[in-house]
Design a protein around this motif. Structure first.
Motif, short mmCIF file in Angstrom:
data_model
loop_
_atom_site.label_atom_id
_atom_site.label_comp_id
_atom_site.label_asym_id
_atom_site.label_seq_id
_atom_site.Cartn_x
_atom_site.Cartn_y
_atom_site.Cartn_z
N PRO A 1 25.74 55.51 44.61
CA PRO A 1 26.69 54.96 45.58
C PRO A 1 26.82 53.44 45.53
O PRO A 1 27.76 52.88 46.08
CB PRO A 1 26.11 55.42 46.93
N THR A 2 25.88 52.77 44.86
CA THR A 2 25.95 51.31 44.75
C THR A 2 26.76 50.86 43.53
O THR A 2 26.94 49.65 43.32
CB THR A 2 24.53 50.71 44.66
N ALA A 3 27.24 51.81 42.73
CA ALA A 3 28.01 51.46 41.53
C ALA A 3 29.29 50.74 41.93
O ALA A 3 29.94 51.09 42.91
CB ALA A 3 28.33 52.72 40.74
N THR A 4 29.65 49.71 41.16
CA THR A 4 30.86 48.96 41.43
C THR A 4 31.83 49.08 40.27
O THR A 4 31.43 49.24 39.11
CB THR A 4 30.54 47.47 41.67
N ARG A 5 33.10 48.98 40.59
CA ARG A 5 34.15 49.13 39.57
C ARG A 5 34.43 47.79 38.89
O ARG A 5 34.53 46.76 39.54
CB ARG A 5 35.43 49.66 40.22
N TYR A 6 34.54 47.84 37.58
CA TYR A 6 35.00 46.67 36.84
C TYR A 6 36.51 46.57 37.01
O TYR A 6 37.24 47.53 36.75
CB TYR A 6 34.71 46.81 35.35
N SER A 7 36.99 45.42 37.40
CA SER A 7 38.44 45.20 37.44
C SER A 7 38.96 44.99 36.03
O SER A 7 40.03 45.49 35.66
CB SER A 7 38.78 43.98 38.30
N ARG A 8 38.17 44.28 35.21
CA ARG A 8 38.50 44.07 33.81
C ARG A 8 37.21 43.82 33.04
O ARG A 8 36.23 43.31 33.58
CB ARG A 8 39.48 42.90 33.64
N ILE A 9 37.22 44.20 31.77
CA ILE A 9 36.03 44.03 30.93
C ILE A 9 36.51 43.95 29.48
O ILE A 9 37.50 44.59 29.10
CB ILE A 9 35.04 45.20 31.13
N SER A 10 35.85 43.14 28.68
CA SER A 10 36.25 42.99 27.28
C SER A 10 35.75 44.17 26.46
O SER A 10 34.79 44.86 26.83
CB SER A 10 35.70 41.68 26.71
N PHE A 11 36.38 44.38 25.31
CA PHE A 11 35.94 45.43 24.39
C PHE A 11 34.49 45.20 23.99
O PHE A 11 33.68 46.14 23.99
CB PHE A 11 36.82 45.44 23.13
N ASP A 12 34.16 43.95 23.66
CA ASP A 12 32.80 43.66 23.20
C ASP A 12 31.77 43.94 24.28
O ASP A 12 30.71 44.53 24.01
CB ASP A 12 32.71 42.20 22.75
#
Length: 242
Positions: free
Chosen positions: A180-191
């Motif tokens: 339940p503490t997991a957060t969503r990445y709004s953006r992340i690079s391929f690398d």
């Protein structure tokens, strides 16, 4: 007073749907209410002037044959999976056409009496004419997933983005169903995604998108209006960029 319609941020996209997305709450097969709801979302995006191509998996069909496929030769099983994607593609295109939006199915394997073969110039012509194009049968080769087909077709047609539709509204730091503490990445690079082994797509598809600098947007197809918000460039899902 005339209502202002937000302009799309993208003019040509490739939507990757899993076969399981068509199941709804069913164990396998196609749930009519689910496919109709998805089609409404697809038509709304098409009405915005977006050129839309779709690649769909076949897991919902193949799941019903899983017992009989146990121990089967991998190449044979993959060809059966390709045929399952053709079935899904026909069902999806039919549902779109019944709502008065032209749709075409193009197959990577030859089934001339059922669907037309994939020919890149013809696919581009259909997109420019405003038709929704559904690419069936993956890449036409065993050992390659429909994720790879989505990356390949997206690059071939000059899509500005590959949209990967899932049941989760993006990429998280951990499994949100378990943590339940997991957060969503709004953006992340391929690398960064590769270093963290986030498993966004299979390795071949992911590498192809990275090499072609073709961004991926992961979002929830079951979230009402999410597809439209993604196309408008809003903060919906997770953007994976080069």
């Amino acid at each position: 007073m005339t209502e202002t319609v937000a302009k799309p941020a993208y003019t040509r996209i490739l939507l990757k749907l899993s076969g399981e997305a068509l199941m709804g709450d069913d164990a396998f097969g196609i749930n009519r209410d689910t496919i109709d709801r998805m089609v409404d979302e697809i038509i709304a995006v098409s009405a915005m002037g977006v050129e839309l191509a779709i690649v769909i998996g076949g897991g919902n069909i193949f799941r019903g044959m899983a017992g009989g496929a146990a121990g089967m030769d991998r190449a044979t099983a993959d060809y059966m999976g390709m045929l399952a994607t053709v079935m899904n593609s026909l069902a999806l295109a039919d549902a779109i056409s019944r709502k008065n939006v032209p749709a075409r199915v193009m197959s990577a394997i030859s089934i001339d009496q059922v669907v037309e073969p994939y020919v890149r110039p013809k696919a581009l012509q259909y997109l420019e004419e405003g038709k929704v194009v559904v690419f069936a049968a993956g890449t036409g080769n065993p050992f390659f997933t429909t994720d790879t087909a989505a990356a390949l077709r997206g690059a071939e047609i000059g899509a500005q983005m590959v949209l990967k539709a899932t049941k989760v509204d993006g990429v998280y730091t951990a499994d949100p169903m378990k943590d339940p503490t997991a957060t969503r990445y709004s953006r992340i690079s391929f690398d960064e995604a590769m270093v963290k082994n986030l498993g966004i797509m299979d390795a071949t598809a992911f590498a192809l998108c990275r090499d072609q600098k073709l961004p991926i947007k992961v979002f929830s197809i079951v979230k009402p209006g999410a597809l439209q918000r993604v196309v408008r460039g809003e903060d919906e899902g997770t953007l994976v960029y080069a």
